[in-house]
Design a protein around this motif. Structure first.
Motif, mmCIF file in Angstrom:
data_model
loop_
_atom_site.group_PDB
_atom_site.id
_atom_site.type_symbol
_atom_site.label_atom_id
_atom_site.label_comp_id
_atom_site.label_asym_id
_atom_site.label_seq_id
_atom_site.Cartn_x
_atom_site.Cartn_y
_atom_site.Cartn_z
ATOM 1 N N PHE A 1 -4.412 -13.282 0.395
ATOM 2 C CA PHE A 1 -5.201 -12.889 -0.768
ATOM 3 C C PHE A 1 -6.487 -12.218 -0.301
ATOM 4 C CE2 PHE A 1 -2.669 -16.304 -2.799
ATOM 5 C CZ PHE A 1 -2.189 -15.581 -3.879
ATOM 6 N N GLY A 2 -6.901 -11.198 -1.040
ATOM 7 C CA GLY A 2 -8.084 -10.425 -0.672
ATOM 8 C C GLY A 2 -7.753 -9.135 0.049
ATOM 9 N N THR A 3 -6.463 -8.905 0.313
ATOM 10 C CA THR A 3 -6.030 -7.712 1.052
ATOM 11 C C THR A 3 -6.208 -6.448 0.209
ATOM 12 O OG1 THR A 3 -4.430 -8.935 2.380
ATOM 13 C CG2 THR A 3 -4.064 -6.571 2.157
ATOM 14 N N LYS A 4 -6.616 -5.380 0.869
ATOM 15 C CA LYS A 4 -6.698 -4.049 0.266
ATOM 16 C C LYS A 4 -5.414 -3.316 0.590
ATOM 17 C CE LYS A 4 -9.710 0.063 0.487
ATOM 18 N NZ LYS A 4 -10.934 0.595 1.178
ATOM 19 N N VAL A 5 -4.674 -2.869 -0.432
ATOM 20 C CA VAL A 5 -3.413 -2.167 -0.198
ATOM 21 C C VAL A 5 -3.496 -0.760 -0.791
ATOM 22 C CG1 VAL A 5 -2.005 -4.248 -0.084
ATOM 23 C CG2 VAL A 5 -2.398 -3.155 -2.295
ATOM 24 N N PHE A 6 -2.740 0.164 -0.179
ATOM 25 C CA PHE A 6 -2.812 1.573 -0.556
ATOM 26 C C PHE A 6 -1.528 2.019 -1.252
ATOM 27 C CE2 PHE A 6 -5.880 1.000 2.768
ATOM 28 C CZ PHE A 6 -6.950 1.800 2.384
ATOM 29 N N SER A 7 -1.678 3.017 -2.121
ATOM 30 C CA SER A 7 -0.536 3.577 -2.843
ATOM 31 C C SER A 7 0.020 4.771 -2.092
ATOM 32 C CB SER A 7 -0.975 4.022 -4.246
ATOM 33 O OG SER A 7 -1.790 5.192 -4.157
ATOM 34 N N ASN A 8 1.059 5.375 -2.663
ATOM 35 C CA ASN A 8 1.652 6.572 -2.077
ATOM 36 C C ASN A 8 0.694 7.760 -2.121
ATOM 37 O OD1 ASN A 8 1.805 6.641 -4.919
ATOM 38 N ND2 ASN A 8 3.515 8.083 -4.856
ATOM 39 N N LYS A 9 -0.328 7.698 -2.985
ATOM 40 C CA LYS A 9 -1.291 8.791 -3.107
ATOM 41 C C LYS A 9 -2.573 8.538 -2.314
ATOM 42 C CE LYS A 9 0.120 10.244 -7.757
ATOM 43 N NZ LYS A 9 -0.343 10.447 -9.162
ATOM 44 N N GLY A 10 -2.662 7.379 -1.684
ATOM 45 C CA GLY A 10 -3.872 7.058 -0.938
ATOM 46 C C GLY A 10 -4.882 6.249 -1.720
#
Length: 278
Positions: free
Chosen positions: A59-68
C-alpha cells in the motif's frame, strides 16, 4: 484493506492481494474505492491501469498507466474511507470524529454502543479505536442501511470488531444485555434525550478551516554591503542617479499559505453527557 490476524491485530503493511479493497488516489480532491480483481482494469483521465500490476505491491505504491499517468494505491484507513464511502445519510467527518473519540475516552479494549449507524463513517473509526480486543455494537432502525453497513465493514476488514443490529433505540432503548458492560455510548438521533433521561451535558461545535500551501516568489533588494533590505513594494524602486545603496533586485522562493476556496463548514453539534451516579 485492513488486515486482521487471528488475534485481531490491524495491519497496513502487508502487500495488496487479489480481492483487496484499495483507495485509488488520483489527486487531492479525487479518490475512489476499488476492489482489486486480476484481469480487470481501471480507466480514468490518466490512462488505463491494470489491476494485475497492483497485486503484490505494498500500500502506498505509485503505479503508472499506459499513457504515463499515475495514481497511488492507498490502504482504506477510516480517514480515507470517510471520504469515499456511499452517503446513505449525512455523515460525520474527521474533525468531529476525532473529537468524539477523544472526549468519550475510547481506547483499545473498550465496548461502545452507537445509534444510528447511518453510512458508517463514525463506526469505522470507532472500530479502529477499540481494536484489537474491544467491540462496537451499532444499531439503525432502517434494515437496508444496517445491511449496507455490514457490507461496508466486510469490505474494510472490520466486521469482526463491529456488530450491526436493527433496532429503534430512540423508542426502545438499548438491549438490557448491555447494562453495566459499556464504556461509551454515541447517539446520532433526532431526539437523543429520550434515550438518556438524566445526565450532565456539554455541547460543542467543531469548525475546520484548511489552508493551501504553495511555493511562491517574493522580490527583494540588496544594499552595497550585500545585506538584504527587505521586500520591494508593489512598484519597483528606481535606481538613484546620485548614488543609492540599492544595487540589485532579488527573487526568493517562499511558502505561501491561504485559506482553501472551498471548505466543509459546520457538520453537527456534539453534545456530551456523563452518567449521574446516585
Amino acid at each position: 484493506m485492513l488486515a486482521i490476524d487471528p488475534e485481531k491485530k490491524l495491519s497496513f503493511t502487508r502487500r495488496i492481494s487479489d480481492g483487496d479493497l484499495v483507495i485509488i488516489y488520483e489527486r487531492h480532491d479525487s479518490m475512489k474505492a476499488v476492489r482489486v480483481c486480476d484481469g480487470s482494469v481501471l480507466q480514468n483521465r490518466f490512462g488505463v491501469f491494470k489491476h494485475s500490476d497492483w497485486i503484490g505491491k505494498p500500500f502506498g505504491t505509485k503505479v503508472f498507466s499506459n499513457k504515463g499517468g499515475f495514481i497511488y494505491l492507498l490502504a482504506p484507513t477510516p480517514e480515507l474511507w470517510t471520504l469515499v464511502l456511499s452517503h446513505r445519510t449525512q455523515i460525520l467527518y474527521i474533525a468531529d470524529i476525532s473529537f468524539v473519540i477523544m472526549y468519550l475516552e475510547i481506547v483499545p479494549g473498550c465496548v461502545v454502543l452507537e445509534s444510528g449507524t447511518g453510512s458508517g463513517s463514525l463506526t469505522t473509526s470507532l472500530a479502529r479505536a477499540v481494536a484489537p480486543k474491544g467491540h462496537v455494537y451499532t444499531f439503525d432502525f432502517h434494515e437496508q442501511r444496517a445491511a449496507s453497513a455490514r457490507g461496508d465493514l466486510e469490505k474494510t476488514g472490520l466486521s469482526s470488531l463491529v456488530t450491526v443490529g436493527v433496532r429503534d433505540i430512540q423508542g426502545e432503548g438499548f438491549p438490557d444485555e448491555f447494562a453495566g458492560m459499556v464504556d461509551s455510548v454515541f447517539l446520532d438521533l433526532p431526539q437523543p434525550w429520550l434515550a438518556i433521561p438524566s445526565a450532565d451535558i456539554r455541547t460543542f461545535e467543531i469548525l475546520l478551516r484548511a489552508y493551501e500551501v504553495r511555493e511562491g516568489t517574493m522580490e527583494g533588494c540588496k544594499g552595497d554591503d550585500g545585506v538584504s533590505i527587505g521586500a520591494l513594494p508593489r512598484k519597483r524602486r528606481q535606481r538613484s542617479s546620485e548614488g543609492s545603496n540599492v544595487q540589485e533586485f532579488q527573487r526568493s522562493s517562499i511558502a505561501m499559505a491561504r485559506p482553501c476556496a472551498e471548505a466543509k463548514g459546520h457538520t453537527g453539534y456534539l453534545t456530551f453527557a456523563r452518567l449521574k451516579c446516585s
